[in-house]
Design an enzyme around this catalytic site. Sequence first.
Site, PDB file in Angstrom:
ATOM      1  N   ASN A 118      73.210  59.920 -22.504  1.00  0.00           N
ATOM      2  CA  ASN A 118      72.493  58.712 -22.065  1.00  0.00           C
ATOM      3  C   ASN A 118      73.376  57.494 -22.343  1.00  0.00           C
ATOM      4  OD1 ASN A 118      70.818  56.516 -21.742  1.00  0.00           O
ATOM      5  ND2 ASN A 118      69.075  57.418 -22.804  1.00  0.00           N
TER       6      ASN A 118
ATOM      7  N   CYS B  97      67.833  50.569 -20.845  1.00  0.00           N
ATOM      8  CA  CYS B  97      68.269  51.578 -19.864  1.00  0.00           C
ATOM      9  C   CYS B  97      67.915  51.197 -18.430  1.00  0.00           C
ATOM     10  CB  CYS B  97      67.672  52.937 -20.212  1.00  0.00           C
ATOM     11  SG  CYS B  97      68.167  53.508 -21.833  1.00  0.00           S
TER      12      CYS B  97
ATOM     13  N   HIS C  80      68.403  57.199 -13.826  1.00  0.00           N
ATOM     14  CA  HIS C  80      68.914  56.980 -15.175  1.00  0.00           C
ATOM     15  C   HIS C  80      68.966  58.335 -15.870  1.00  0.00           C
ATOM     16  CE1 HIS C  80      69.537  55.821 -19.214  1.00  0.00           C
ATOM     17  NE2 HIS C  80      68.312  56.093 -19.608  1.00  0.00           N
TER      18      HIS C  80
HETATM   19  O1  UT7 Z   1      66.833  56.150 -22.072  1.00  0.00           O
HETATM   20  C1  UT7 Z   1      65.577  55.699 -22.438  1.00  0.00           C
HETATM   21  C2  UT7 Z   1      64.581  56.704 -22.254  1.00  0.00           C
HETATM   22  N1  UT7 Z   1      64.716  57.734 -23.256  1.00  0.00           N
HETATM   23  C3  UT7 Z   1      64.176  58.893 -23.017  1.00  0.00           C
HETATM   24  O2  UT7 Z   1      63.689  59.092 -21.940  1.00  0.00           O
HETATM   25  C4  UT7 Z   1      64.147  59.942 -24.105  1.00  0.00           C
HETATM   26  C5  UT7 Z   1      62.827  60.658 -24.020  1.00  0.00           C
HETATM   27  N2  UT7 Z   1      62.640  61.671 -25.034  1.00  0.00           N
HETATM   28  C6  UT7 Z   1      63.324  62.843 -25.062  1.00  0.00           C
HETATM   29  O3  UT7 Z   1      64.231  63.039 -24.283  1.00  0.00           O
HETATM   30  C7  UT7 Z   1      62.881  63.910 -26.018  1.00  0.00           C
HETATM   31  O4  UT7 Z   1      61.636  63.570 -26.584  1.00  0.00           O
HETATM   32  C8  UT7 Z   1      63.906  64.168 -27.154  1.00  0.00           C
HETATM   33  C9  UT7 Z   1      65.128  64.846 -26.599  1.00  0.00           C
HETATM   34  C10 UT7 Z   1      64.297  62.872 -27.817  1.00  0.00           C
HETATM   35  C11 UT7 Z   1      63.306  65.103 -28.204  1.00  0.00           C
HETATM   36  O5  UT7 Z   1      62.869  66.318 -27.601  1.00  0.00           O
HETATM   37  P1  UT7 Z   1      61.424  66.917 -27.948  1.00  0.00           P
HETATM   38  O6  UT7 Z   1      61.305  68.178 -27.208  1.00  0.00           O
HETATM   39  O7  UT7 Z   1      60.431  65.827 -27.651  1.00  0.00           O
HETATM   40  O8  UT7 Z   1      61.560  67.225 -29.470  1.00  0.00           O
HETATM   41  P2  UT7 Z   1      60.708  66.643 -30.698  1.00  0.00           P
HETATM   42  O9  UT7 Z   1      61.012  65.213 -30.938  1.00  0.00           O
HETATM   43  O10 UT7 Z   1      59.282  67.030 -30.528  1.00  0.00           O
HETATM   44  O11 UT7 Z   1      61.293  67.501 -31.895  1.00  0.00           O
HETATM   45  C12 UT7 Z   1      61.092  68.925 -31.968  1.00  0.00           C
HETATM   46  C13 UT7 Z   1      61.749  69.430 -33.227  1.00  0.00           C
HETATM   47  C14 UT7 Z   1      61.375  68.648 -34.481  1.00  0.00           C
HETATM   48  O12 UT7 Z   1      61.303  69.557 -35.554  1.00  0.00           O
HETATM   49  P3  UT7 Z   1      59.870  70.076 -36.079  1.00  0.00           P
HETATM   50  O13 UT7 Z   1      59.122  68.839 -36.472  1.00  0.00           O
HETATM   51  O14 UT7 Z   1      59.265  70.796 -34.911  1.00  0.00           O
HETATM   52  O15 UT7 Z   1      60.238  70.962 -37.195  1.00  0.00           O
HETATM   53  C15 UT7 Z   1      62.565  67.743 -34.676  1.00  0.00           C
HETATM   54  O16 UT7 Z   1      62.735  67.373 -36.034  1.00  0.00           O
HETATM   55  O17 UT7 Z   1      63.172  69.318 -33.087  1.00  0.00           O
HETATM   56  C16 UT7 Z   1      63.699  68.622 -34.229  1.00  0.00           C
HETATM   57  N3  UT7 Z   1      64.860  67.884 -33.811  1.00  0.00           N
HETATM   58  C17 UT7 Z   1      66.102  68.403 -33.803  1.00  0.00           C
HETATM   59  N4  UT7 Z   1      66.576  69.609 -34.158  1.00  0.00           N
HETATM   60  C18 UT7 Z   1      67.897  69.816 -34.010  1.00  0.00           C
HETATM   61  C19 UT7 Z   1      64.917  66.605 -33.340  1.00  0.00           C
HETATM   62  N5  UT7 Z   1      66.178  66.289 -33.028  1.00  0.00           N
HETATM   63  C20 UT7 Z   1      66.940  67.378 -33.305  1.00  0.00           C
HETATM   64  C21 UT7 Z   1      68.301  67.664 -33.190  1.00  0.00           C
HETATM   65  N6  UT7 Z   1      68.730  68.899 -33.564  1.00  0.00           N
HETATM   66  N7  UT7 Z   1      69.195  66.778 -32.738  1.00  0.00           N
END
Ligand code: UT7
Length: 336
Positions: A293, A114, A263
């Site tokens: 993204n 990225c 980005h």
């Molecule tokens: O381009 C390179 C750089 N990339 C980035 O900067 C990405 C950085 N990371 C992020 O943007 C975020 O961490 C994410 C968007 C990827 C995830 O958001 P989060 O608030 O960190 O969520 P999480 O990973 O802590 O997941 C929270 C919950 C989990 O469920 P439990 O364990 O709380 O029951 C996940 O399983 O959300 C669940 N989950 C989803 N639910 C519905 C994860 N993905 C999804 C989804 N739909 N697509």
Amino acid sequence: MTKRSIILGCGSYLPERIVSNAELAETVDTSDEWIVERTGIKQRHIAAEGQYTSDLALKAAERALAHAGVDAKDIDMVIVATTTPDNTFPATATKVQHNLGMVNGAAFDVQAVCSGFIYALSIADNMIKGGQAENIVVIGAETFSRILDWEDRTTCVLFGDGAGAVVLQAANGADPASQPGGSADLGDNRGRGILSTHLHSDGSTRDLLYVDGGPSSTQTVGHVRMVGKEVFRHAVTNLAGIVHETLDANGLSPADIDWVVPHQANKRILDGTARKLKLPIERMVVTVDRHANTSAASIPLALDEAVKDGRIQRGDLVLMEAMGGGLTWGSALVRW
Ligand code: UT7
């Protein structure tokens, strides 16, 4: 004679097919509500079958050349930042070079995920400053849809396909930063140019965001894997750090920036960076809601949008910043 680089024009291309969050929710356990709340993403563009990264790159490059008013035959370097090349080799840039009708110059790819566009821009800027090229097309182009695990809801909802490009041209004279008002011989290009670029990486964090395949390891293409929360944490810290490093290097403060073109990974990261910089979010160009993204393509796509709709004006101070797999991160400060 001291040289510096001017961004003479930009262009971008998005594949026709738009996939909404609701459409994704038909095949994977997710919802529009979750995706919008956690990322700000509402839709993404996905390349058609048989449409390759080089095809998107070519369209973006052609548009950038038209905007710059430069003929492809006058280009002496094509750099494509991509993580999703058409083939392992040759470089996607060589295909773009050929399809632009160029028979001269050099073409190569840059891989910094990225952050790729910032890395490529930095290389191009230094090529111009070093006198190795006069006109360079820098492209960020991706078909990330081809390396997603469409059953992994934690990654497949986050990415999209697209391409953006800029045309850099050599101008005589030192950095505009050291020449307030510019010198008389700079004509229309008075004061314009890339003020500085800054690059970083930390390979100890490479397991936070990677592809689980590759020619030397598995002989497969592999899929994107990410420890999202950890990447998020690093993004906020590293991006705030690189912005301050860039401003310090130029003796500027956040209030001097007219536009941040970041980005586009997650709207919450953009909000967090704007807050840390005490910069109104209106000064940040946001496309993540419509493009998702697009990795190396996201900055030139956002830049092109803001230039073409008139937000970015001649003389504006534009800061671009990115972070991606590696982890890699970087920035570029430009007087438009
Ligand atoms: O381009 C390179 C750089 N990339 C980035 O900067 C990405 C950085 N990371 C992020 O943007 C975020 O961490 C994410 C968007 C990827 C995830 O958001 P989060 O608030 O960190 O969520 P999480 O990973 O802590 O997941 C929270 C919950 C989990 O469920 P439990 O364990 O709380 O029951 C996940 O399983 O959300 C669940 N989950 C989803 N639910 C519905 C994860 N993905 C999804 C989804 N739909 N697509």
